[in-house]
Structure formats: structure tokens, C-alpha cells
Design a protein around this motif. Structure first.
Motif: not given
Length: 387
Positions: A162-173
Motif C-alpha cells: 500500500i502506497s500513501v500520498l498525503v496532500g495539504i493545500d495552502e500551507i503555512e507555518v
């Protein structure tokens, strides 16, 4: 090794039009995949190919561009293409919901299709405590952190292919992203099959990579969503209108294409109104109405946010560039307005270049990058009674 078959590309525009010739093929709303997506295919193919080959640089990728450049669309297309294959799972995390690690953990538990007693044989109960987890076995309360739990779960995933790709939109610290990135760095160090793709404004990506606890991101892959190609804009407008049974005057077509200025959101918005406000012919009067409607959307849905989130000094320079009322503004004009403070001008000029709000058309000149942005600045200052 992941198996991503790159012949499975985006659904073609031809298929979309033939299925419903009367549908407006342009979509100016944010957060959804428009039927027409320009100039992302080759970037997408390269990203998926490198990910498939296990290129360590592409395991963590940062997608950046000005607001409205298509970052969210790119992320949604990544998800759609990645999940076409079995045992490929895309996990989208939402900064606004807080605790990214718990979001990831919850998603992976759902993907596993098992409860915690099956994943961790001794687990009877799980309690969430801040950024940690505690679980109880039959005899003792044993604290366990996210890193340990996620490592165990992803190890099982890797054994199952199983491969997992994590996505996060409009990132900021934030503290949340710092905690998440720290654990993620540990997981990739364990050679687990998890990858990360994040989108953000250029300035936010810069801040993220130079945050002292996140400098490992300096080695990540950067994907720049550059302005749309003028030839591509023209061909797609012409094709869309032709297939929709709408004739367009060549000079009017040129005007619409020139008005886009390579800005993805403007391409969708101008195309949408030109289509929506016409029946079977797009003439100059239709173009006038379409551009007026598009400007209103650009001002309120994109530009006001862009303009107000830069610093006061950045806005000062934008205001001066707009005041020149020229397509190409000489640096000498700016120096005169800023009393020949070259160092001062250089700093803020560089910031606006990084933010993709201006560009250098030729040596010694600068231009505003976005269509109608000078008009917007006048509109904004009048609306807010600014000098």
C-alpha cells in the motif's frame, strides 16, 4: 515500487464537449476541477513518473504559485490520478481542522479497514492527549506517540504493497505543521511508503522551507505553476467556442486571449462569461460585458485577498507601479518616486517578484503580472477612501 500507469491521463476536453455540447466548459469557482485544465499535464506526468520511480527528491514536493494559478486544481488532479491504481491511497489533510497528525492517523485507520485492536494487538482503548496517544493493555497504561503508532501502521501497509500520498493545500507555518513535519521526517527516514505534496503561495513556501525546524524541506522538489502559454490559451478558447457552436470574431478572440495575461483564474473567468453571455456569436459587445463581469470576480475573489495580505511596503511599491499607467514601468520612474533608495527598492521588488505579482518584461523595467491589477488598485483605493 509504485505502479502508476501514465497513459491514463486527464479526461480529454473533446470527450467532455461531445457528451454535453451546451455545457459551459469553463469553471471560475475555486476548489473544483474545471473541465478545461491548461498546461498542467506535462508537469503532472513528470511528477507521477518520478514518484513511481522512487525518486527521493519527489517524495516530498511543494507546489507554489500566486492565488488563482491552479494549485488546488493540481492537487485534486494528483489525487484523481494517484488513486486510479489499486493500493494507492491519497490522504488529504485540512489545516483548518487542526491536529494534522490525528487527521492522518484517522485516515490511515480507515484505509486499513481494521480497528485498533487488530492493528496493535495489545490495544484495548485509545485516548487522545494533545499530540500524543495513550493506550491501555490488560495490565498497564502505556503512552505512545504518533511517530510510533504511524510507523507500525505504515510498516503493515508497506508489507501489503500500500502506497500513501498525503496532500495539504495552502500551507503555512504553524505549531501544527511543525509537529506534523517532524513526525513525517521520521517516517520517511524509516523507508516507509509515504509521500507528501503541499501547495502554497510563494511567500508561504519560502517561510516553510526556511523555518528552523523544517529546513529538510529545502531538499524537497518544487513545482512552479507558471503562467499559461498564450498559444495554448488561444487554441483552447477557439476550440471550446467552435465545439459549443459559438462563432467568435478573430480580433475579439485576440482581445480575450490578451486579457488573460497567462493567469489561470482569468482564463476560466473570462471564458465562462464570454460563453455565458453569448448565444451563437461572440462580438465586441459580448467581450465588453464578459470582461467587465470577469474583472468584478477577479477583484473580489482573488485580488483583494492578494493585495491585503502583502506588507504595507509591498503595497506601496504596487501602488507606485500602478500609478505609472504604463504596461512597462521604468526602474528610473520607481527610483524617482522612492528618492533613489536603491537598496530599499531592490528588497521590495525582489519580494514582489517572488510573490509573482510583478515580472521583468525586459532589463530596466517591471510590469504588474496579473490582468487588470492596476485597475483593481484604483478601484480598491477608491472603495476604501485611501490616498
Amino acid at each position: 515500487m509504485r505502479k502508476i500507469y501514465l497513459h491514463k491521463r486527464f479526461d480529454s476536453f473533446d470527450n467532455m464537449v461531445s457528451s454535453n455540447i451546451n455545457s459551459n466548459p469553463f469553471m471560475p469557482s475555486f476548489g473544483r476541477i474545471p473541465p478545461m485544465v491548461l498546461d498542467q499535464r506535462s508537469v503532472m506526468d513528470n511528477y507521477l513518473l518520478r514518484l513511481n520511480l522512487g525518486d527521493a527528491k519527489y517524495q516530498t514536493s511543494l507546489v507554489y504559485g500566486v492565488r488563482g494559478s491552479g494549485k488546488t486544481v493540481f492537487l485534486l488532479n494528483v489525487q484523481r490520478n494517484f488513486e486510479k491504481e489499486k493500493k494507492h491511497y491519497f490522504v488529504r489533510l485540512n489545516l483548518g481542522q487542526g491536529n494534522l497528525l490525528f487527521q492522518l492517523l484517522s485516515n490511515l485507520q480507515e484505509i486499513s479497514g481494521t480497528n485498533w485492536s487488530e492493528i496493535l494487538k495489545s490495544v484495548q482503548e485509545i485516548n487522545i492527549l494533545g499530540n500524543s496517544i495513550s493506550f491501555q493493555d490488560a495490565q498497564n497504561d502505556v503512552p505512545i506517540n504518533y511517530s510510533v503508532v504511524l510507523q507500525k501502521l505504515l510498516t503493515k501497509f508497506k508489507a501489503r504493497g500500500i502506497s500513501v500520498l498525503v496532500g495539504i493545500d495552502e500551507i503555512e507555518v504553524s505549531d501544527d505543521i511543525r509537529s506534523f513535519a517532524s513526525v513525517y521526517q521520521t517516517l520517511i527516514g524509516q523507508d516507509l511508503d509515504i509521500s507528501l505534496i503541499m501547495t502554497g503561495l510563494p511567500s508561504r513556501i519560502f517561510e516553510l522551507q526556511h523555518e528552523k525546524t523544517l529546513t529538510f524541506l529545502l531538499r524537497s522538489n518544487r513545482i512552479y505553476l507558471k503562467p499559461l502559454d498564450k498559444i495554448s490559451i488561444r487554441e483552447n478558447y477557439a476550440s471550446a467556442f467552435e465545439k459549443g457552436g459559438k462563432k467568435i470574431d478573430p480580433l475579439v478572440l485576440d482581445r480575450l486571449v490578451d486579457s488573460v495575461r497567462g493567469y489561470a483564474y482569468a482564463f476560466q473567468t473570462i471564458g465562462y462569461y464570454a460563453w455565458d453571455q453569448s448565444e451563437d456569436y461572440i462580438d465586441s459587445s459580448i467581450a465588453d460585458g464578459a470582461l467587465a463581469s470577469a474583472k468584478s470576480d477577479l477583484y473580489q475573489n482573488a485580488y483583494e485577498k492578494l493585495y491585503t495580505e502583502v506588507s504595507d511596503k509591498d503595497r506601496e511599491l504596487l501602488d507606485v507601479i500602478a500609478s505609472a499607467k504604463k504596461e512597462k514601468v521604468p526602474i528610473s520612474f520607481l527610483l524617482d518616486k522612492f528618492d533613489n533608495r536603491k537598496n530599499y527598492l531592490s528588497v521590495y521588488r525582489a519580494r514582489l517578484l517572488d510573490d509573482q505579482l510583478i515580472f521583468v518584461p525586459e532589463r530596466g523595467y517591471v510590469s504588474l503580472a496579473l490582468p487588470f491589477f492596476a485597475d483593481f488598485i484604483v478601484w480598491y483605493k477608491e472603495r476604501h477612501l485611501l490616498d
